[in-house]
Design a protein around this motif. Sequence first.
Motif, PDB file in Angstrom:
ATOM      1  N   LEU A  52       0.833  -1.211   0.000  1.00 23.35           N
ATOM      2  CA  LEU A  52       0.000   0.000   0.000  1.00 23.35           C
ATOM      3  C   LEU A  52       0.864   1.256   0.000  1.00 23.35           C
ATOM      4  O   LEU A  52       0.518   2.260  -0.628  1.00 23.35           O
ATOM      5  CB  LEU A  52      -0.946  -0.007   1.198  1.00 23.35           C
ATOM      6  N   ILE A  53       2.000   1.191   0.678  1.00 21.76           N
ATOM      7  CA  ILE A  53       2.923   2.335   0.662  1.00 21.76           C
ATOM      8  C   ILE A  53       3.480   2.537  -0.744  1.00 21.76           C
ATOM      9  O   ILE A  53       3.529   3.667  -1.253  1.00 21.76           O
ATOM     10  CB  ILE A  53       4.067   2.111   1.674  1.00 21.76           C
ATOM     11  N   ASP A  54       3.870   1.427  -1.395  1.00 17.44           N
ATOM     12  CA  ASP A  54       4.379   1.522  -2.769  1.00 17.44           C
ATOM     13  C   ASP A  54       3.334   2.115  -3.705  1.00 17.44           C
ATOM     14  O   ASP A  54       3.641   2.979  -4.543  1.00 17.44           O
ATOM     15  CB  ASP A  54       4.783   0.133  -3.280  1.00 17.44           C
ATOM     16  N   LEU A  55       2.083   1.662  -3.573  1.00 23.12           N
ATOM     17  CA  LEU A  55       1.017   2.138  -4.450  1.00 23.12           C
ATOM     18  C   LEU A  55       0.630   3.580  -4.148  1.00 23.12           C
ATOM     19  O   LEU A  55       0.147   4.298  -5.023  1.00 23.12           O
ATOM     20  CB  LEU A  55      -0.201   1.216  -4.333  1.00 23.12           C
ATOM     21  N   THR A  56       0.867   4.006  -2.915  1.00 25.75           N
ATOM     22  CA  THR A  56       0.658   5.418  -2.575  1.00 25.75           C
ATOM     23  C   THR A  56       1.662   6.284  -3.316  1.00 25.75           C
ATOM     24  O   THR A  56       1.319   7.338  -3.867  1.00 25.75           O
ATOM     25  CB  THR A  56       0.792   5.630  -1.050  1.00 25.75           C
ATOM     26  N   HIS A  57       2.907   5.827  -3.369  1.00 22.37           N
ATOM     27  CA  HIS A  57       3.941   6.567  -4.103  1.00 22.37           C
ATOM     28  C   HIS A  57       3.613   6.636  -5.600  1.00 22.37           C
ATOM     29  O   HIS A  57       3.949   7.617  -6.271  1.00 22.37           O
ATOM     30  CB  HIS A  57       5.306   5.914  -3.908  1.00 22.37           C
ATOM     31  N   GLU A  58       2.946   5.606  -6.123  1.00 23.65           N
ATOM     32  CA  GLU A  58       2.562   5.571  -7.540  1.00 23.65           C
ATOM     33  C   GLU A  58       1.359   6.460  -7.833  1.00 23.65           C
ATOM     34  O   GLU A  58       1.056   6.729  -8.997  1.00 23.65           O
ATOM     35  CB  GLU A  58       2.232   4.139  -7.974  1.00 23.65           C
ATOM     36  N   GLY A  59       0.640   6.868  -6.794  1.00 29.33           N
ATOM     37  CA  GLY A  59      -0.546   7.687  -7.006  1.00 29.33           C
ATOM     38  C   GLY A  59      -1.827   6.891  -7.187  1.00 29.33           C
ATOM     39  O   GLY A  59      -2.862   7.463  -7.517  1.00 29.33           O
ATOM     40  N   LEU A  60      -1.769   5.558  -6.952  1.00 27.86           N
ATOM     41  CA  LEU A  60      -2.967   4.738  -7.099  1.00 27.86           C
ATOM     42  C   LEU A  60      -3.769   4.661  -5.803  1.00 27.86           C
ATOM     43  O   LEU A  60      -4.975   4.409  -5.819  1.00 27.86           O
ATOM     44  CB  LEU A  60      -2.583   3.318  -7.530  1.00 27.86           C
ATOM     45  N   VAL A  61      -3.085   4.834  -4.695  1.00 27.81           N
ATOM     46  CA  VAL A  61      -3.694   4.709  -3.366  1.00 27.81           C
ATOM     47  C   VAL A  61      -3.413   5.986  -2.594  1.00 27.81           C
ATOM     48  O   VAL A  61      -2.396   6.641  -2.804  1.00 27.81           O
ATOM     49  CB  VAL A  61      -3.110   3.478  -2.629  1.00 27.81           C
ATOM     50  N   GLU A  62      -4.337   6.352  -1.706  1.00 31.62           N
ATOM     51  CA  GLU A  62      -4.098   7.486  -0.821  1.00 31.62           C
ATOM     52  C   GLU A  62      -4.421   7.069   0.602  1.00 31.62           C
ATOM     53  O   GLU A  62      -5.289   6.226   0.843  1.00 31.62           O
ATOM     54  CB  GLU A  62      -4.933   8.699  -1.235  1.00 31.62           C
ATOM     55  N   ARG A  63      -3.695   7.652   1.540  1.00 29.36           N
ATOM     56  CA  ARG A  63      -3.907   7.351   2.946  1.00 29.36           C
ATOM     57  C   ARG A  63      -4.601   8.547   3.601  1.00 29.36           C
ATOM     58  O   ARG A  63      -4.135   9.679   3.494  1.00 29.36           O
ATOM     59  CB  ARG A  63      -2.593   7.023   3.641  1.00 29.36           C
ATOM     60  N   ILE A  64      -5.714   8.271   4.274  1.00 28.89           N
ATOM     61  CA  ILE A  64      -6.502   9.304   4.933  1.00 28.89           C
ATOM     62  C   ILE A  64      -6.264   9.223   6.429  1.00 28.89           C
ATOM     63  O   ILE A  64      -6.350   8.134   7.015  1.00 28.89           O
ATOM     64  CB  ILE A  64      -8.012   9.128   4.630  1.00 28.89           C
ATOM     65  N   ALA A  65      -5.966  10.356   7.042  1.00 30.89           N
ATOM     66  CA  ALA A  65      -5.672  10.377   8.479  1.00 30.89           C
ATOM     67  C   ALA A  65      -6.803   9.735   9.279  1.00 30.89           C
ATOM     68  O   ALA A  65      -7.982  10.072   9.093  1.00 30.89           O
ATOM     69  CB  ALA A  65      -5.463  11.819   8.940  1.00 30.89           C
ATOM     70  N   ASN A  66      -6.429   8.797  10.130  1.00 31.02           N
ATOM     71  CA  ASN A  66      -7.350   8.093  11.032  1.00 31.02           C
ATOM     72  C   ASN A  66      -8.373   7.211  10.314  1.00 31.02           C
ATOM     73  O   ASN A  66      -9.301   6.696  10.948  1.00 31.02           O
ATOM     74  CB  ASN A  66      -8.108   9.089  11.931  1.00 31.02           C
ATOM     75  N   ARG A  67      -8.217   7.023   9.004  1.00 37.09           N
ATOM     76  CA  ARG A  67      -9.188   6.209   8.260  1.00 37.09           C
ATOM     77  C   ARG A  67      -8.525   5.134   7.408  1.00 37.09           C
ATOM     78  O   ARG A  67      -9.198   4.325   6.788  1.00 37.09           O
ATOM     79  CB  ARG A  67     -10.060   7.107   7.377  1.00 37.09           C
ATOM     80  N   GLY A  68      -7.210   5.121   7.345  1.00 38.47           N
ATOM     81  CA  GLY A  68      -6.518   4.096   6.577  1.00 38.47           C
ATOM     82  C   GLY A  68      -6.366   4.460   5.114  1.00 38.47           C
ATOM     83  O   GLY A  68      -6.365   5.629   4.732  1.00 38.47           O
ATOM     84  N   ALA A  69      -6.261   3.423   4.279  1.00 36.35           N
ATOM     85  CA  ALA A  69      -5.986   3.615   2.858  1.00 36.35           C
ATOM     86  C   ALA A  69      -7.248   3.409   2.026  1.00 36.35           C
ATOM     87  O   ALA A  69      -8.169   2.701   2.429  1.00 36.35           O
ATOM     88  CB  ALA A  69      -4.900   2.651   2.400  1.00 36.35           C
ATOM     89  N   ARG A  70      -7.252   4.034   0.841  1.00 39.21           N
ATOM     90  CA  ARG A  70      -8.342   3.827  -0.109  1.00 39.21           C
ATOM     91  C   ARG A  70      -7.799   4.024  -1.515  1.00 39.21           C
ATOM     92  O   ARG A  70      -6.729   4.613  -1.716  1.00 39.21           O
ATOM     93  CB  ARG A  70      -9.491   4.802   0.149  1.00 39.21           C
ATOM     94  N   VAL A  71      -8.538   3.525  -2.489  1.00 42.74           N
ATOM     95  CA  VAL A  71      -8.187   3.760  -3.885  1.00 42.74           C
ATOM     96  C   VAL A  71      -8.304   5.261  -4.145  1.00 42.74           C
ATOM     97  O   VAL A  71      -9.315   5.878  -3.808  1.00 42.74           O
ATOM     98  CB  VAL A  71      -9.113   2.980  -4.839  1.00 42.74           C
ATOM     99  N   ARG A  72      -7.272   5.828  -4.713  1.00 44.03           N
ATOM    100  CA  ARG A  72      -7.228   7.282  -4.867  1.00 44.03           C
ATOM    101  C   ARG A  72      -8.305   7.793  -5.820  1.00 44.03           C
ATOM    102  O   ARG A  72      -8.545   7.218  -6.879  1.00 44.03           O
ATOM    103  CB  ARG A  72      -5.854   7.695  -5.391  1.00 44.03           C
ATOM    104  N   VAL A  73      -8.953   8.878  -5.407  1.00 46.78           N
ATOM    105  CA  VAL A  73      -9.957   9.541  -6.238  1.00 46.78           C
ATOM    106  C   VAL A  73      -9.253  10.564  -7.124  1.00 46.78           C
ATOM    107  O   VAL A  73      -8.533  11.430  -6.625  1.00 46.78           O
ATOM    108  CB  VAL A  73     -11.018  10.234  -5.365  1.00 46.78           C
TER     109      VAL A  73
END
Length: 217
Positions: A52-73
């Motif tokens: 999930l960290i790798d995919l966040t760097h790619e821009g596919l996933v985003e991490r929301i404070a106190n809510r975890g990860a989600r597919v990036r909008v």
Amino acid sequence: MTVSPAQVTQHDVAEAIRRNILEGDLVAGQRLVEADLSESLGASRGAVRGALIDLTHEGLVERIANRGARVRVVSIEEAVEIIEVRAAVEALCAAKAAEKITDEEIAELRRLGEEMSAAVASGDVGTYSRLNTHLDERFVAISGQQVAAETLARLQGRSVRHQYRLAYRPGRSQVSLPQHLAIIEALARRDPAAADTAVRAHLASVLEAVREIAPSR
């Protein structure tokens, strides 16, 4: 054979999640729960967290404070910028591919064009959309432009929601099919300038269509 969580690597998990995003199985805004992913993929929590960290760097996933990860909008505005970048990079790849393409690859692309035409004729939008993606992948691979290929792979997932909506828009396949066939024929003629122009014309059409769906996002 049973695969233990230790055998499923961080790379494997990232590939699986990336594929599910690209194919629309995971949609924009959908939560990505580590425990659920660990169970469904047979991976350790550590491998999932790293993926999930790798995919966040790619821009596919985003991490929301106190809510975890989600597919990036991805907004329409960002999707437009992505298409503009794709136009420049894919046009370069098409021109390079036209210089390098072999007779066997020309025959392959022409068969692909026939399959695309058949899919449109039968109204099989899903197959047509997959063939479109395959065509892009093939001429990029033929071009031998590795950096461009990596750039395009990262961009594709970020705009997949808009691509999916556009693909299923009534009449869209009838518009895009001649554009794809023009790309194939330019490559078959080994004409770099025509291949560049054909790709830019197609993505200009995509850009216009994406802007038209903006009010309904």
